[in-house]
Scaffold this active site. Structure first.
Site, short mmCIF file in Angstrom:
data_model
loop_
_atom_site.label_atom_id
_atom_site.label_comp_id
_atom_site.label_asym_id
_atom_site.label_seq_id
_atom_site.Cartn_x
_atom_site.Cartn_y
_atom_site.Cartn_z
N LYS A 25 0.82 -1.21 0.00
CA LYS A 25 0.00 0.00 0.00
C LYS A 25 0.85 1.26 0.00
CE LYS A 25 -3.83 2.22 2.44
NZ LYS A 25 -4.76 2.15 3.57
N GLU A 31 9.64 -5.25 4.53
CA GLU A 31 9.60 -6.59 3.95
C GLU A 31 9.31 -6.58 2.45
OE1 GLU A 31 8.37 -6.88 8.30
OE2 GLU A 31 7.91 -5.62 6.57
N GLY A 85 -4.97 -3.00 5.20
CA GLY A 85 -4.44 -4.19 4.56
C GLY A 85 -5.20 -5.46 4.88
N ARG A 86 -5.63 -5.62 6.14
CA ARG A 86 -6.28 -6.86 6.54
C ARG A 86 -7.74 -6.93 6.11
NH1 ARG A 86 -5.29 -3.28 10.23
NH2 ARG A 86 -6.71 -2.68 11.91
N GLU A 171 -5.02 -8.02 14.82
CA GLU A 171 -4.47 -6.72 14.44
C GLU A 171 -5.51 -5.62 14.59
OE1 GLU A 171 -2.68 -5.46 10.30
OE2 GLU A 171 -1.16 -6.47 11.48
N HIS A 202 -6.09 -34.59 16.79
CA HIS A 202 -4.93 -35.40 17.14
C HIS A 202 -3.78 -34.54 17.67
CE1 HIS A 202 -6.77 -38.94 15.27
NE2 HIS A 202 -7.18 -38.10 14.33
N LYS A 336 7.85 -1.09 12.88
CA LYS A 336 8.47 -0.57 11.66
C LYS A 336 9.41 0.59 11.98
CE LYS A 336 4.45 -1.62 8.73
NZ LYS A 336 3.39 -1.01 7.88
#
Length: 346
Positions: A25, A31, A85-86, A171, A202, A336
């Site tokens: 964005k 990253e 973003g999410r 978030e 399991h 950041k």
């Protein structure tokens, strides 16, 4: 770098027909920025250009957008500046998804989300699914004091769904300050985790049944067979057993089994009274573990869109109840900022 190396190794001999979609964005997050630089180096070393093989999905005027304009990338797809973003799979961020499943399926995905949007907007309060999930979640978090929430799909194609919702929920609602700037006076977002239900049976379901924690669960089931049969004779039977396990786990968590019923069950199995007395404490279950069971008739793009939107609106409702802001992420921003400071030696 290791991940990019693996990608490029897998594209050996096919780079000329490969399209790179660079998504960020702001274009300033370390990253994707570093990954972009590494990819650019590898791309150009192979004799290819971003002008012919790369598109940018980013905010207008962002650092990435400026690079794409300057280097004349093949295309640019702008992101709305008000989309977090999410919550952005419905926006240009969904470009790889649209390319992967096709335009028609992506439109069905959007239509499913819109249907849930409209249900949330106008559905009766006592039948409103996002509101019901939100209120149940608040009850579990604030009145039953449950710190975590498990998402347990019983459909193999939803194996990453818990991770997707984990980011959206944690978030958004991992906050300790209200929108008015005052500290919250109650617990907010839970720790969200999970994975495929059959795998969980399991792994961690033992703790949920008999451990010291009360862990609310969202079971997600698909009534129609979730995998192509390819002529396999046991596919339908396998699917039936998967759904049987979902229902059994939900019932077992809710109802449990007290000492009397446990002892009777052991006796019915032919166990001696001495063994019944010895094993009953180990084989009884307290029950009373809260859970929701969410059913889809089939795992289609339309239904998946509705399912994701259901959780988005649930998260929003909980934020409103707790008086927090679901759309900022200052904790992420702090990381950041500190990373940049450490990089510059500050």
């Amino acid at each position: 770098p290791d991940g990019i190396d693996r990608v490029f190794d897998g594209l050996a001999g096919r780079l000329g027909t490969t399209l790179a979609i660079v998504t960020s964005k702001s274009g300033s997050t370390p990253e994707p920025r570093n990954g972009q630089l590494e990819a650019a180096h590898r791309w150009r070393a192979a004799g290819l250009s971003f002008a012919a093989h790369a598109v940018a999905v980013t905010g207008e005027g962002s650092q990435l957008d400026q690079v794409a304009v300057k280097e004349r990338w093949l295309a640019r797809f702008p992101m709305w500046d008000w989309v977090g973003g999410r919550y952005s799979v419905w926006s240009a961020i969904g470009l790889p998804l649209a390319m992967g499943i096709g335009s028609q399926a992506f439109r069905e995905f959007l239509a499913g989300a819109e249907t849930m949007d409209q249900h949330f907007l106008s559905g009766p309060v006592d039948q409103n699914m996002p509101l019901a999930l939100a209120l149940l979640g608040v009850w579990n978090r604030n009145f039953l004091n449950c710190p975590t929430h498990l998402i347990s799909p019983y459909a193999w194609r939803l194996e990453k769904f818990a991770s997707f919702i984990q980011q959206m929920d944690m978030e958004s609602n991992g906050k300790s300050t209200r929108v008015d700037g005052e500290p919250v006076d109650t617990a907010t977002g839970p720790i969200v985790w999970g994975g495929l239900g059959i795998d969980g049976q399991h792994a961690y379901f033992q703790l949920i049944h008999q451990g010291q924690h009360t862990v609310p669960v969202d079971f997600i089931g698909v009534t129609q067979e979730d995998t192509p049969t390819h002529g396999l004779p046991m596919a339908a039977e396998h699917h039936r057993v998967v759904l049987l396990n979902l229902n059994a786990q939900a019932q077992a968590l809710a109802c449990g089994r007290d000492a009397h019923d446990t002892a009777e069950s052991l006796r019915a199995g032919g166990m001696s009274e001495a063994d019944v007395a010895r094993l009953t404490p180990h084989r009884q279950f307290r029950g009373n573990v809260p859970s929701n069971v969410i059913w889809m008739d089939a795992l289609t793009p339309y239904n998946l869109g509705s399912l994701i939107a259901l959780y988005e609106h649930k998260v929003f409702c909980q934020a409103a109840i707790w008086g927090i802001h679901a759309f900022d992420q200052w904790g992420v921003e702090l990381g950041k900022t500190m990373a940049k400071a450490m990089e510059s030696g500050v």
